[in-house]
Design a protein around this motif. Structure first.
Motif, mmCIF file in Angstrom:
data_model
loop_
_atom_site.group_PDB
_atom_site.id
_atom_site.type_symbol
_atom_site.label_atom_id
_atom_site.label_comp_id
_atom_site.label_asym_id
_atom_site.label_seq_id
_atom_site.Cartn_x
_atom_site.Cartn_y
_atom_site.Cartn_z
ATOM 1 N N VAL A 125 0.846 -1.191 0.000
ATOM 2 C CA VAL A 125 0.000 0.000 0.000
ATOM 3 C C VAL A 125 0.880 1.239 0.000
ATOM 4 O O VAL A 125 1.698 1.423 0.904
ATOM 5 C CB VAL A 125 -0.932 0.006 1.235
ATOM 6 C CG1 VAL A 125 -1.784 1.256 1.269
ATOM 7 C CG2 VAL A 125 -1.798 -1.248 1.252
ATOM 8 N N GLY A 129 1.525 5.400 -0.007
ATOM 9 C CA GLY A 129 0.946 6.596 0.596
ATOM 10 C C GLY A 129 2.041 7.536 1.044
ATOM 11 O O GLY A 129 3.136 7.554 0.460
ATOM 12 N N VAL A 147 5.645 3.067 1.646
ATOM 13 C CA VAL A 147 4.768 1.916 1.437
ATOM 14 C C VAL A 147 4.783 1.043 2.689
ATOM 15 O O VAL A 147 5.773 0.989 3.420
ATOM 16 C CB VAL A 147 5.145 1.062 0.198
ATOM 17 C CG1 VAL A 147 4.944 1.844 -1.079
ATOM 18 C CG2 VAL A 147 6.543 0.528 0.285
ATOM 19 N N LYS A 172 -0.089 -4.530 3.824
ATOM 20 C CA LYS A 172 -1.421 -4.756 4.387
ATOM 21 C C LYS A 172 -1.740 -6.235 4.210
ATOM 22 O O LYS A 172 -1.705 -6.759 3.096
ATOM 23 C CB LYS A 172 -2.450 -3.882 3.676
ATOM 24 C CG LYS A 172 -3.782 -3.811 4.367
ATOM 25 C CD LYS A 172 -4.665 -2.763 3.696
ATOM 26 C CE LYS A 172 -5.951 -2.558 4.431
ATOM 27 N NZ LYS A 172 -6.795 -1.544 3.758
ATOM 28 N N TYR A 192 -1.852 -3.752 9.188
ATOM 29 C CA TYR A 192 -0.766 -2.963 8.605
ATOM 30 C C TYR A 192 0.553 -3.311 9.279
ATOM 31 O O TYR A 192 0.657 -3.258 10.503
ATOM 32 C CB TYR A 192 -1.029 -1.467 8.774
ATOM 33 C CG TYR A 192 -2.129 -0.937 7.891
ATOM 34 C CD1 TYR A 192 -1.827 -0.410 6.644
ATOM 35 C CD2 TYR A 192 -3.459 -0.965 8.291
ATOM 36 C CE1 TYR A 192 -2.825 0.083 5.823
ATOM 37 C CE2 TYR A 192 -4.462 -0.470 7.476
ATOM 38 C CZ TYR A 192 -4.140 0.051 6.250
ATOM 39 O OH TYR A 192 -5.122 0.540 5.432
ATOM 40 N N ASP A 220 4.474 -2.042 9.164
ATOM 41 C CA ASP A 220 5.251 -0.885 8.733
ATOM 42 C C ASP A 220 6.664 -1.025 9.287
ATOM 43 O O ASP A 220 6.844 -1.360 10.455
ATOM 44 C CB ASP A 220 4.570 0.378 9.279
ATOM 45 C CG ASP A 220 5.116 1.675 8.728
ATOM 46 O OD1 ASP A 220 6.302 1.728 8.330
ATOM 47 O OD2 ASP A 220 4.362 2.659 8.703
ATOM 48 N N PRO A 279 -3.317 2.472 9.862
ATOM 49 C CA PRO A 279 -1.903 2.850 9.742
ATOM 50 C C PRO A 279 -1.512 3.903 10.785
ATOM 51 O O PRO A 279 -2.331 4.727 11.175
ATOM 52 C CB PRO A 279 -1.801 3.410 8.325
ATOM 53 C CG PRO A 279 -3.188 3.608 7.845
ATOM 54 C CD PRO A 279 -4.114 2.840 8.706
ATOM 55 N N GLU A 288 -2.851 6.609 3.519
ATOM 56 C CA GLU A 288 -2.948 5.788 2.312
ATOM 57 C C GLU A 288 -3.308 6.642 1.104
ATOM 58 O O GLU A 288 -4.140 7.533 1.201
ATOM 59 C CB GLU A 288 -4.060 4.743 2.508
ATOM 60 C CG GLU A 288 -3.626 3.356 2.281
ATOM 61 C CD GLU A 288 -4.745 2.360 2.541
ATOM 62 O OE1 GLU A 288 -5.347 1.915 1.552
ATOM 63 O OE2 GLU A 288 -4.986 2.042 3.712
ATOM 64 N N ARG A 289 -2.644 6.372 -0.011
ATOM 65 C CA ARG A 289 -2.995 7.030 -1.266
ATOM 66 C C ARG A 289 -4.193 6.294 -1.839
ATOM 67 O O ARG A 289 -4.158 5.088 -2.049
ATOM 68 C CB ARG A 289 -1.824 6.956 -2.243
ATOM 69 C CG ARG A 289 -2.025 7.749 -3.472
ATOM 70 C CD ARG A 289 -0.818 7.705 -4.386
ATOM 71 N NE ARG A 289 0.413 7.405 -3.678
ATOM 72 C CZ ARG A 289 1.439 6.796 -4.212
ATOM 73 N NH1 ARG A 289 1.404 6.401 -5.450
ATOM 74 N NH2 ARG A 289 2.523 6.558 -3.513
#
Length: 127
Positions: free
Chosen positions: A87, A89, A99, A102, A108, A110, A120, A125-126
C-alpha cells in the motif's frame, strides 16, 4: 448452544472498546524483520524495484524492499498472495512517500513501527 456461543463471540468482537488483536506470528515477523533489516534509502529515486529477500536481509533496503521481504516470508508461511498488498501513501506530517504491507485487508505492517495495527500509524494511504 453453539449458535448462542457464536453470537456472543460476534458481539465481543465488535463491542465498543474491544480492540481486536493481530495474530502473534504477524507481530513477531514484523518486529524481527524491522530489527534485522537495516533501512537503506534507494540511490536512484526515479527507478525503484524490490530486491530479492536475501539481498535485503544482507544489505538492507528501503520501505518497498522491506515490504517485499515480509511478503516473501508470509508466502513461505502459507499466506496466499491475494492476502498481501503493498500500500502506497505518505508519512504524516511531512508527506514523504512510503509503502507498508497490508495483510488480509486489515493488518498494517510498517518498517517504522513494531506494532501491527488495523489503522496505519503516521501514514496516509494514497487512494
Amino acid at each position: 448452544m453453539r449458535k448462542t456461543f457464536l453470537v456472543w463471540i460476534g458481539i465481543l468482537t465488535f463491542a465498543p472498546g474491544c480492540v481486536p488483536t493481530p495474530p502473534q506470528h504477524l507481530v513477531d515477523l514484523n518486529v524481527r524483520m524491522n530489527r534485522e533489516i537495516r533501512y537503506v534509502p534507494d540511490k536512484d529515486e526515479v527507478l525503484d524495484h524490490c530486491k530479492p529477500i536475501a539481498l535485503t536481509m544482507m544489505y538492507g533496503g528501503d520501505c518497498d524492499d522491506i515490504v517485499c521481504a515480509k511478503s516473501e516470508a508470509l508466502l513461505r508461511l502459507g499466506y496466499p498472495l491475494s492476502d498481501l498488498a503493498m500500500v502506497g501513501g505518505f508519512t504524516k506530517p511531512d508527506g514523504t512517500p512510503h509503502v507498508v504491507l497490508k495483510v488480509q485487508n486489515k493488518w498494517y505492517l510498517d518498517n517504522r513501527h513494531d506494532r501491527v495495527t488495523k489503522q496505519p500509524i503516521d501514514f496516509m494511504e494514497r487512494l
